[in-house]
Design a protein around this motif. Structure first.
Motif, PDB file in Angstrom:
ATOM      1  N   ASP A   1      35.665  41.060  46.327  1.00 17.36           N
ATOM      2  CA  ASP A   1      36.304  40.641  47.570  1.00 17.36           C
ATOM      3  C   ASP A   1      36.867  39.230  47.452  1.00 17.36           C
ATOM      4  N   ARG A   2      36.143  38.359  46.759  1.00 17.43           N
ATOM      5  CA  ARG A   2      36.612  36.983  46.643  1.00 17.43           C
ATOM      6  C   ARG A   2      37.778  36.857  45.665  1.00 17.43           C
TER       7      ARG A   2
ATOM      8  N   LEU B   1      39.448  41.774  50.935  1.00 15.31           N
ATOM      9  CA  LEU B   1      38.630  42.899  51.388  1.00 15.31           C
ATOM     10  C   LEU B   1      39.311  44.252  51.181  1.00 15.31           C
ATOM     11  N   ALA B   2      40.645  44.285  51.144  1.00 15.71           N
ATOM     12  CA  ALA B   2      41.411  45.522  50.934  1.00 15.71           C
ATOM     13  C   ALA B   2      40.986  46.606  51.903  1.00 15.71           C
ATOM     14  N   GLN B   3      40.907  46.265  53.186  1.00 12.22           N
ATOM     15  CA  GLN B   3      40.492  47.229  54.202  1.00 12.22           C
ATOM     16  C   GLN B   3      41.673  48.070  54.672  1.00 12.22           C
TER      17      GLN B   3
ATOM     18  N   THR C   1      36.280  28.174  48.853  1.00 16.53           N
ATOM     19  CA  THR C   1      37.242  28.285  47.756  1.00 16.53           C
ATOM     20  C   THR C   1      38.134  29.505  47.986  1.00 16.53           C
ATOM     21  N   PRO C   2      39.455  29.320  48.088  1.00 13.25           N
ATOM     22  CA  PRO C   2      40.351  30.455  48.371  1.00 13.25           C
ATOM     23  C   PRO C   2      40.532  31.357  47.161  1.00 13.25           C
ATOM     24  N   SER C   3      40.983  32.592  47.413  1.00 18.26           N
ATOM     25  CA  SER C   3      41.114  33.591  46.347  1.00 18.26           C
ATOM     26  C   SER C   3      41.977  33.130  45.180  1.00 18.26           C
TER      27      SER C   3
ATOM     28  N   GLY D   1      23.938  32.927  44.495  1.00 18.68           N
ATOM     29  CA  GLY D   1      25.096  33.750  44.203  1.00 18.68           C
ATOM     30  C   GLY D   1      26.418  33.131  44.602  1.00 18.68           C
ATOM     31  N   LEU D   2      27.406  34.026  44.817  1.00 15.67           N
ATOM     32  CA  LEU D   2      28.725  33.583  45.268  1.00 15.67           C
ATOM     33  C   LEU D   2      29.377  34.623  46.181  1.00 15.67           C
ATOM     34  N   GLY D   3      28.569  35.576  46.650  1.00 16.52           N
ATOM     35  CA  GLY D   3      29.099  36.639  47.500  1.00 16.52           C
ATOM     36  C   GLY D   3      29.575  37.815  46.668  1.00 16.52           C
TER      37      GLY D   3
END
Length: 211
Positions: free
Chosen positions: A204-205, A209-211, A23-25, A198-200
């Motif tokens: 982040d989802r 990730l905002a790296q 499932t995309p953001s 869960g769902l991760g």
């Protein structure tokens, strides 16, 4: 602490799509808002109201209006922001505060890095938004922060919870007026503190990730 785990088929359906790693953001964010709107109906069951009389086009009517002070909605940054729109769809007149908390990935304990809340929360109904009740550390610390400001009537809304976090929260809020509304109670935590299945990582989802 009073706990309500939702069992509505629409909630379970939306949760199933959220759990899917494909499932995309953008879809994830939209579904979170829809899900929280559904959970908010249960969470606001005991919202404070007072009698009012209005004039309909036909006759007077005695109904209800939200009491003052209006409820305070407190999303825990950053993932709690993804729940805010869904909550405000139900309580558009509520005020919004913010509480920034981050989990130390080694100790799994929370730290507070920002807050925007009234100094005195006496007499305010507070609704705390935190997607994942995993270890219970962040939500427990957030509730304690509100209690220290004078809050005495707090409802927390979480998308998912784990038994370990629930047990910790029940112990830490013993004797307090706290209500917890969950979309689902999952099996357990894994060795790094993630909910299973869960769902991760909800943040982040929602936002990447905002790296």
């Amino acid at each position: 602490m009073r706990v309500h785990v939702a069992d509505h088929p629409l909630i379970t359906h939306k949760l199933t799509v959220l759990r899917d790693r494909e499932t995309p953001s953008p879809q994830f964010r939209s579904l979170v808002a829809e899900l929280i709107t559904l959970l908010s109906y249960e969470a606001t069951r005991e919202v404070r109201v007072e009698p009012v009389t209005v004039q309909t086009p036909v006759a007077p009517y005695s109904g209800l209006a939200l009491s003052k002070p209006v409820p305070l909605v407190v999303p825990i940054l950053r993932a709690g922001l993804g729940m805010l729109d869904g909550m405000m769809a139900v309580l558009p007149n509520a005020e919004v505060g913010f509480l920034g908390m981050a989990r130390n990935e080694e100790t799994l304990e929370p730290t507070t890095y920002a807050e925007r809340l009234p100094e005195d929360l006496s007499g305010r109904q507070c609704f705390v938004l935190d997607p994942m009740l995993a270890t219970g550390g962040s939500l427990g610390a957030a509730l304690e922060f509100l209690f220290q400001r004078g809050a005495s009537d707090v409802t927390a809304i979480c998308i998912l919870g784990a038994p370990e976090g629930l047990a910790r929260l029940e112990k830490e809020t013993e004797g307090r007026d706290v209500r917890l509304v969950l979309g689902a109670l999952d099996e357990r935590l894994n060795e790094v503190g993630y909910i299973v299945p869960g769902l991760g990582d909800a943040g982040d989802r929602l936002y990447g990730l905002a790296q």
